[in-house]
Design a protein around this motif. Structure first.
Motif, PDB file in Angstrom:
ATOM      1  N   ALA A   1      33.451  11.871  32.226  1.00  0.00           N
ATOM      2  CA  ALA A   1      34.308  11.739  31.070  1.00  0.00           C
ATOM      3  C   ALA A   1      32.607  11.471  29.804  1.00  0.00           C
ATOM      4  CB  ALA A   1      35.089  11.098  30.631  1.00  0.00           C
ATOM      5  N   GLU A   2      32.190  10.040  30.676  1.00  0.00           N
ATOM      6  CA  GLU A   2      31.578   9.965  29.293  1.00  0.00           C
ATOM      7  C   GLU A   2      30.098  10.680  29.637  1.00  0.00           C
ATOM      8  OE1 GLU A   2      32.341   4.706  30.466  1.00  0.00           O
ATOM      9  OE2 GLU A   2      31.071   6.518  31.779  1.00  0.00           O
ATOM     10  N   ALA A   3      29.891  11.261  30.633  1.00  0.00           N
ATOM     11  CA  ALA A   3      28.407  12.068  30.188  1.00  0.00           C
ATOM     12  C   ALA A   3      28.717  13.089  29.993  1.00  0.00           C
ATOM     13  CB  ALA A   3      28.105  12.692  32.303  1.00  0.00           C
ATOM     14  N   PHE A   4      29.898  13.919  29.412  1.00  0.00           N
ATOM     15  CA  PHE A   4      30.470  15.351  28.945  1.00  0.00           C
ATOM     16  C   PHE A   4      30.279  14.786  27.403  1.00  0.00           C
ATOM     17  CE2 PHE A   4      33.710  17.626  26.625  1.00  0.00           C
ATOM     18  CZ  PHE A   4      33.244  19.269  27.211  1.00  0.00           C
ATOM     19  N   ARG A   5      30.742  13.220  27.417  1.00  0.00           N
ATOM     20  CA  ARG A   5      30.493  12.770  26.082  1.00  0.00           C
ATOM     21  C   ARG A   5      29.563  13.042  25.440  1.00  0.00           C
ATOM     22  NH1 ARG A   5      35.248  10.309  27.576  1.00  0.00           N
ATOM     23  NH2 ARG A   5      34.008   8.405  27.492  1.00  0.00           N
ATOM     24  N   PHE A   6      28.209  12.515  26.234  1.00  0.00           N
ATOM     25  CA  PHE A   6      27.255  11.726  25.671  1.00  0.00           C
ATOM     26  C   PHE A   6      26.511  13.608  25.778  1.00  0.00           C
ATOM     27  CE2 PHE A   6      22.092  10.953  26.995  1.00  0.00           C
ATOM     28  CZ  PHE A   6      22.618   9.704  25.832  1.00  0.00           C
ATOM     29  N   GLU A   7      26.730  14.427  26.512  1.00  0.00           N
ATOM     30  CA  GLU A   7      25.809  15.993  26.312  1.00  0.00           C
ATOM     31  C   GLU A   7      26.243  16.188  24.715  1.00  0.00           C
ATOM     32  OE1 GLU A   7      27.410  17.458  29.683  1.00  0.00           O
ATOM     33  OE2 GLU A   7      25.423  16.619  31.115  1.00  0.00           O
TER      34      GLU A   7
ATOM     35  N   MET B   1      33.542   6.992  20.936  1.00  0.00           N
ATOM     36  CA  MET B   1      32.531   5.509  20.854  1.00  0.00           C
ATOM     37  C   MET B   1      31.476   6.159  19.854  1.00  0.00           C
ATOM     38  SD  MET B   1      29.827   6.731  24.064  1.00  0.00           S
ATOM     39  CE  MET B   1      30.887   6.395  24.971  1.00  0.00           C
ATOM     40  N   ARG B   2      31.264   5.238  19.027  1.00  0.00           N
ATOM     41  CA  ARG B   2      29.916   4.603  18.134  1.00  0.00           C
ATOM     42  C   ARG B   2      29.038   5.605  18.660  1.00  0.00           C
ATOM     43  NH1 ARG B   2      32.820  -0.166  17.901  1.00  0.00           N
ATOM     44  NH2 ARG B   2      30.387  -1.177  18.350  1.00  0.00           N
ATOM     45  N   SER B   3      27.750   5.966  17.572  1.00  0.00           N
ATOM     46  CA  SER B   3      26.678   6.652  17.442  1.00  0.00           C
ATOM     47  C   SER B   3      25.428   5.377  18.317  1.00  0.00           C
ATOM     48  CB  SER B   3      26.200   6.425  16.072  1.00  0.00           C
ATOM     49  OG  SER B   3      24.939   7.217  16.275  1.00  0.00           O
ATOM     50  N   LEU B   4      25.557   4.259  18.339  1.00  0.00           N
ATOM     51  CA  LEU B   4      24.487   2.805  18.558  1.00  0.00           C
ATOM     52  C   LEU B   4      24.879   3.172  20.004  1.00  0.00           C
ATOM     53  CD1 LEU B   4      22.149   1.115  18.371  1.00  0.00           C
ATOM     54  CD2 LEU B   4      24.608  -0.680  17.637  1.00  0.00           C
ATOM     55  N   GLU B   5      26.298   2.472  20.622  1.00  0.00           N
ATOM     56  CA  GLU B   5      26.813   3.027  21.307  1.00  0.00           C
ATOM     57  C   GLU B   5      26.003   4.514  22.598  1.00  0.00           C
ATOM     58  OE1 GLU B   5      30.999   2.260  21.297  1.00  0.00           O
ATOM     59  OE2 GLU B   5      30.417   0.533  21.501  1.00  0.00           O
ATOM     60  N   ARG B   6      26.102   5.656  21.836  1.00  0.00           N
ATOM     61  CA  ARG B   6      26.138   6.461  22.720  1.00  0.00           C
ATOM     62  C   ARG B   6      24.074   6.410  22.552  1.00  0.00           C
ATOM     63  NH1 ARG B   6      29.102  10.799  18.258  1.00  0.00           N
ATOM     64  NH2 ARG B   6      31.029   9.971  19.635  1.00  0.00           N
ATOM     65  N   HIS B   7      23.368   6.091  22.264  1.00  0.00           N
ATOM     66  CA  HIS B   7      21.635   5.719  22.102  1.00  0.00           C
ATOM     67  C   HIS B   7      21.921   4.903  23.088  1.00  0.00           C
ATOM     68  CE1 HIS B   7      21.394   8.149  18.617  1.00  0.00           C
ATOM     69  NE2 HIS B   7      21.262   7.281  17.054  1.00  0.00           N
ATOM     70  N   ARG B   8      22.669   4.301  23.662  1.00  0.00           N
ATOM     71  CA  ARG B   8      22.008   3.089  24.339  1.00  0.00           C
ATOM     72  C   ARG B   8      22.704   3.580  25.802  1.00  0.00           C
ATOM     73  NH1 ARG B   8      25.276  -2.469  21.425  1.00  0.00           N
ATOM     74  NH2 ARG B   8      23.513  -2.756  19.979  1.00  0.00           N
ATOM     75  N   ASP B   9      23.486   4.725  25.451  1.00  0.00           N
ATOM     76  CA  ASP B   9      23.906   5.543  27.136  1.00  0.00           C
ATOM     77  C   ASP B   9      22.709   6.540  27.706  1.00  0.00           C
ATOM     78  OD1 ASP B   9      25.984   4.674  27.586  1.00  0.00           O
ATOM     79  OD2 ASP B   9      27.333   5.995  26.518  1.00  0.00           O
ATOM     80  N   VAL B  10      21.584   6.168  26.925  1.00  0.00           N
ATOM     81  CA  VAL B  10      20.488   7.451  27.663  1.00  0.00           C
ATOM     82  C   VAL B  10      19.853   6.917  28.685  1.00  0.00           C
ATOM     83  CG1 VAL B  10      18.053   8.124  26.983  1.00  0.00           C
ATOM     84  CG2 VAL B  10      19.707   7.839  25.001  1.00  0.00           C
ATOM     85  N   ALA B  11      19.324   5.931  29.084  1.00  0.00           N
ATOM     86  CA  ALA B  11      19.287   5.032  30.524  1.00  0.00           C
ATOM     87  C   ALA B  11      20.859   5.548  31.868  1.00  0.00           C
ATOM     88  CB  ALA B  11      18.932   4.184  30.537  1.00  0.00           C
ATOM     89  N   ALA B  12      21.428   5.521  31.283  1.00  0.00           N
ATOM     90  CA  ALA B  12      23.048   5.363  31.897  1.00  0.00           C
ATOM     91  C   ALA B  12      23.439   6.756  32.454  1.00  0.00           C
ATOM     92  CB  ALA B  12      23.854   4.808  31.314  1.00  0.00           C
TER      93      ALA B  12
END
Length: 217
Positions: free
Chosen positions: A21-27, A1-12
């Protein structure tokens, strides 16, 4: 997952719609991105309002149902009441400052309790070394919460959880503990539960590790 995509996942992430799994990567990303950690905290009020709506809406109501006029009236009344309360507090503060300016030190002898003051609880966990203090004040929608915390074991993402007398849990606020920074940090949040409905607060890491418990009075 690219850094920009991680920034966009804040609201989700704040709304709890990411997969495990996505929440773990975002944390993991939160531990290195103060900007996203701040945005997660900013989404707190929206998340709490949606939780309040979910709790107050019967299961048979369609998700796309439109609010009726009575709901709008109640919301307007709640906002108006909150504004009136804020104005009263402002007037009390101005009046108190005038009295102090006129009366001088003698006023200190008359100091009484503030009826608007919230409940304050604090605790230090012997195992984790984390200290926390929670101040709560009842509002129409539930309770307003201020958290002060000292945690020198970062970096890590953390949550303040309110636990109701019925066993229900609600995330009050989230933050990112800095790298080995034991200075006091202050966050604000809110709960859909009133003070007398909350039996305790717990500070936990994003992975579920318990850091400290604060028992409600």
């Amino acid at each position: 997952m690219r850094s920009l995509e991680r920034h966009r996942d804040v609201a989700a992430y704040a709304l709890g719609v990411l997969t495990e799994a996505e929440a773990f990567r975002f944390e993991d990303h939160l531990m290195e991105c103060p900007r996203c950690a701040a945005h997660v905290t900013e989404f707190g009020p929206v998340t709490r309002q949606l939780l309040l709506y979910r709790r107050s809406t019967p299961q048979f109501v369609h998700p796309m149902a439109k609010p009726g006029p009575q709901m709008l009236n109640r919301l307007l009344e709640a906002v108006a009441a909150r504004h009136r309360a804020l104005r009263r507090r402002t007037l009390y503060a101005v009046a108190a400052s005038v009295v102090i300016a006129l009366a001088g030190p003698a006023v200190a002898l008359m100091g009484g309790g503030d009826e608007q003051a919230g409940q304050v609880v604090q605790a230090t966990d012997a195992r984790s070394g984390v200290w926390a203090q929670v101040t709560t004040e009842n509002e129409l929608y539930g309770s307003q919460v201020e958290l002060k915390v000292k945690d020198g074991a970062g970096p890590r993402a953390c949550h303040l959880i309110a636990i109701g007398r019925d066993g229900s849990e609600e995330t009050v606020t989230s933050w990112h503990a800095a790298d080995h920074d034991a200075r006091e940090n202050t966050m604000t949040g809110a709960s859909a539960m009133h003070t007398d409905e909350i039996v305790r607060y717990e500070v936990r890491t994003a992975s579920g590790e318990h850091l400290v418990t604060l028992k409600s009075q």
